[in-house]
Motif scaffolding. Structure first.
Motif, short mmCIF file in Angstrom:
data_model
loop_
_atom_site.label_atom_id
_atom_site.label_comp_id
_atom_site.label_asym_id
_atom_site.label_seq_id
_atom_site.Cartn_x
_atom_site.Cartn_y
_atom_site.Cartn_z
N SER A 128 28.91 11.83 -43.07
CA SER A 128 28.80 13.27 -42.86
C SER A 128 27.52 13.86 -43.45
O SER A 128 26.88 14.72 -42.83
CB SER A 128 30.02 13.98 -43.46
OG SER A 128 31.20 13.54 -42.84
N GLN B 13 36.46 16.92 -38.54
CA GLN B 13 37.02 17.95 -39.40
C GLN B 13 38.53 17.77 -39.49
O GLN B 13 39.22 17.63 -38.48
CB GLN B 13 36.68 19.34 -38.86
CG GLN B 13 37.09 20.47 -39.79
CD GLN B 13 36.65 21.83 -39.25
OE1 GLN B 13 36.56 22.04 -38.03
NE2 GLN B 13 36.36 22.76 -40.16
N SER C 86 38.46 20.83 -43.92
CA SER C 86 37.47 20.09 -44.69
C SER C 86 36.83 18.98 -43.87
O SER C 86 37.35 18.56 -42.83
CB SER C 86 38.12 19.49 -45.94
OG SER C 86 39.08 18.49 -45.58
N VAL C 87 35.70 18.49 -44.36
CA VAL C 87 34.99 17.38 -43.75
C VAL C 87 34.75 16.34 -44.84
O VAL C 87 34.13 16.64 -45.86
CB VAL C 87 33.65 17.83 -43.14
CG1 VAL C 87 32.89 16.63 -42.56
CG2 VAL C 87 33.88 18.88 -42.05
N ARG D 266 35.63 15.63 -50.30
CA ARG D 266 35.42 16.56 -49.19
C ARG D 266 34.26 17.54 -49.42
O ARG D 266 34.14 18.53 -48.70
CB ARG D 266 36.73 17.31 -48.93
CG ARG D 266 37.84 16.38 -48.47
CD ARG D 266 39.15 17.09 -48.22
NE ARG D 266 39.85 17.41 -49.45
CZ ARG D 266 41.06 17.98 -49.49
NH1 ARG D 266 41.68 18.29 -48.37
NH2 ARG D 266 41.65 18.24 -50.64
N THR E 98 31.85 19.18 -46.70
CA THR E 98 32.22 20.38 -45.95
C THR E 98 31.12 21.43 -46.05
O THR E 98 30.83 22.14 -45.08
CB THR E 98 33.54 20.95 -46.49
OG1 THR E 98 34.55 19.92 -46.45
CG2 THR E 98 34.01 22.15 -45.67
N ALA F 204 28.36 20.59 -43.65
CA ALA F 204 28.80 20.82 -42.27
C ALA F 204 28.71 22.31 -41.93
O ALA F 204 28.23 22.68 -40.84
CB ALA F 204 30.22 20.31 -42.09
N THR G 20 33.55 26.53 -38.32
CA THR G 20 32.97 27.15 -39.52
C THR G 20 34.00 27.98 -40.25
O THR G 20 34.12 27.91 -41.49
CB THR G 20 31.77 28.01 -39.13
OG1 THR G 20 30.77 27.20 -38.52
CG2 THR G 20 31.17 28.69 -40.35
N ALA H 288 36.40 25.73 -42.07
CA ALA H 288 35.74 25.07 -43.20
C ALA H 288 35.53 26.04 -44.35
O ALA H 288 35.70 25.69 -45.53
CB ALA H 288 34.41 24.48 -42.75
N TRP I 115 38.75 26.61 -46.21
CA TRP I 115 39.02 25.50 -47.13
C TRP I 115 38.14 25.62 -48.38
O TRP I 115 38.61 25.45 -49.51
CB TRP I 115 38.78 24.15 -46.46
CG TRP I 115 39.02 23.03 -47.41
CD1 TRP I 115 40.20 22.43 -47.70
CD2 TRP I 115 38.03 22.41 -48.27
NE1 TRP I 115 40.04 21.47 -48.67
CE2 TRP I 115 38.72 21.44 -49.04
CE3 TRP I 115 36.66 22.57 -48.45
CZ2 TRP I 115 38.07 20.64 -49.97
CZ3 TRP I 115 36.01 21.78 -49.39
CH2 TRP I 115 36.71 20.83 -50.14
N ALA I 116 36.86 25.92 -48.16
CA ALA I 116 35.92 26.00 -49.27
C ALA I 116 36.31 27.07 -50.27
O ALA I 116 36.23 26.87 -51.49
CB ALA I 116 34.50 26.26 -48.75
#
Length: 294
Positions: free
Chosen positions: A27, A57, A62-63, A73, A76, A79, A99, A102, A105-106
Motif C-alpha cells: 500500500s 480497503q 482502513s487500508v 493499518r 490508510t 491512501a 475517502t 477511511a 476510521w482514522a
C-alpha cells in the motif's frame, strides 16, 4: 547503465508495486505512486494505483500494508492522501466514498497515551497515530495523518489540531526530529533526515511560534547538502519545498540520484519522482496538495 527513462516514466509503467523490484505489491509505495502520477498529470495511471488501494480497503475503512496483510493499518493515511489528490485533478471524483470511510476510521483510531514521565522529554498525553494498534503515538504516522486529514478538508478538526500539537512537541530542542522521542534520561537524541522532512511538510501551512520549528527548517536546509539515501533525500526535498525554502542543493542531489533509482522498487521511484516534481520551480506550492473538502 541502461537508461530506462525518468523515475516518473518508470512509475507510470508499473504504478502498482512493492518496496523492492519484483517484490509483493504494498500500500505505501502504491500510494506514493498514485500521488506522484496525479501531480504529474498522468490521471489514468494514477487511477490504476488508486483503484488498487480502494480494492484493498477493509470494511471498517482502513487500508493495510499488503493485499493479504490488513494490519498494521497506518497506510490508510497515504491512501487518503492519494485519493484526494487524484480526485482533485478529476472532473468526476471517484474516491469520495473510499475517502469518507477511511477518514472515519482514522478519526476513531487513537495511539496509546501515557501519564507524564520525568524520564521522557515529550508530552505523552497527546494523541496521534501509531505504527501498530495499541502502541504509542509516533511522529511519522501522525504526520501522515495530519497531511491526509488536511487533504480531506479537516484541517480544523480536533484530531488534526491535537496531532499538529504533537508534532511540534516532538521537535528536538536543537531542531529537527527523529521517530518521535526528544530527550530520554536527560539526553537529547539525534535528529534524522527523513522524519525531519516529513514533519516539516506536515507543519508547513501552520503558524508555528515555537522556536524549535525555525531551527528545524534551518536543520533541514543543512541536511540538503549531506549525503543520504534516496528516501531521506526525497522527504528533505518535500519538507523544503512545502515551506518555500531554497531547493537548489536538494534538486541537484535528486538529479544525481536519478541513476540510482532506475532499478529500485516502486517506493524509491515514486518518492524520487514526487520530490523532483515538487522542486520544479514551475510547480505549484506543495502545501496546497489535496487542499479542499470532500
Amino acid at each position: 547503465m541502461l537508461d530506462l527513462g525518468t523515475p516518473i516514466d518508470l512509475v507510470a509503467h508499473a504504478p502498482v508495486g512493492g518496496y523492492h523490484t519484483g517484490g509483493e505489491a504494498a500500500s505505501e509505495p502504491t500510494a506514493w505512486s498514485a500521488l506522484a502520477l496525479a501531480r504529474a498529470g498522468q490521471d489514468l495511471r494514477a487511477r490504476l494505483a488508486g483503484d488498487w488501494l480502494a480494492a484493498r480497503q477493509a470494511a471498517d475503512g482502513s487500508v493495510g500494508v499488503m493485499a493479504d496483510q490488513p494490519e498494521p493499518r497506518w497506510p490508510t493515511a497515504l491512501a487518503i492522501l492519494a485519493w484526494c489528490e487524484i480526485d482533485r485533478h478529476s472532473p468526476e471524483p471517484r474516491y469520495q466514498d473510499a475517502t469518507r470511510r477511511a477518514v472515519e476510521w482514522a478519526l476513531a483510531d487513537r495511539g496509546w497515551t501515557g501519564e507524564p514521565n520525568e524520564n521522557v522529554g515529550h508530552d505523552m498525553t497527546l494523541t496521534g497515530w501509531s505504527w501498530a494498534a495499541d502502541t504509542h503515538s509516533w511522529l511519522e504516522p501522525t504526520a501522515y495523518f495530519v497531511l491526509a486529514l488536511k487533504a480531506a478538508g479537516l484541517a480544523g478538526h480536533d484530531r488534526t489540531r491535537e496531532a499538529v500539537a504533537l508534532l511540534i512537541d516532538r521537535l528536538l530542542p536543537a531542531g529537527g526530529c527523529n521517530y518521535g522521542n526528544t530527550i530520554v534520561l536527560g539526553q537529547e537524541l539525534l535528529r534524522h533526515a527523513q522524519p525531519t522532512g516529513i514533519a516539516a511538510w506536515a507543519l508547513a501551512d501552520e503558524q508555528v511560534e515555537d522556536p524549535r520549528f525555525e531551527r528545524t527548517l534551518e536543520a533541514l536546509s543543512a541536511l540538503a547538502t549531506e549525503p543520504m539515501g534516496v528516501m531521506s533525500l526525497s522527504f528533505v526535498a518535500l519538507g523544503l519545498t512545502a515551506n518555500g525554502l531554497d531547493t537548489r542543493a536538494v534538486r541537484d542531489a535528486l538529479s544525481k540520484a536519478q541513476s540510482r533509482v532506475q532499478n529500485a522498487g516502486l517506493q524509491k521511484l515514486a518518492l524520487h519522482a514526487l520530490a523532483w516534481q515538487a522542486t520544479d520551480p514551475a510547480a505549484p506550492p506543495l502545501a496546497t496538495v489535496g487542499a479542499g473538502s470532500q
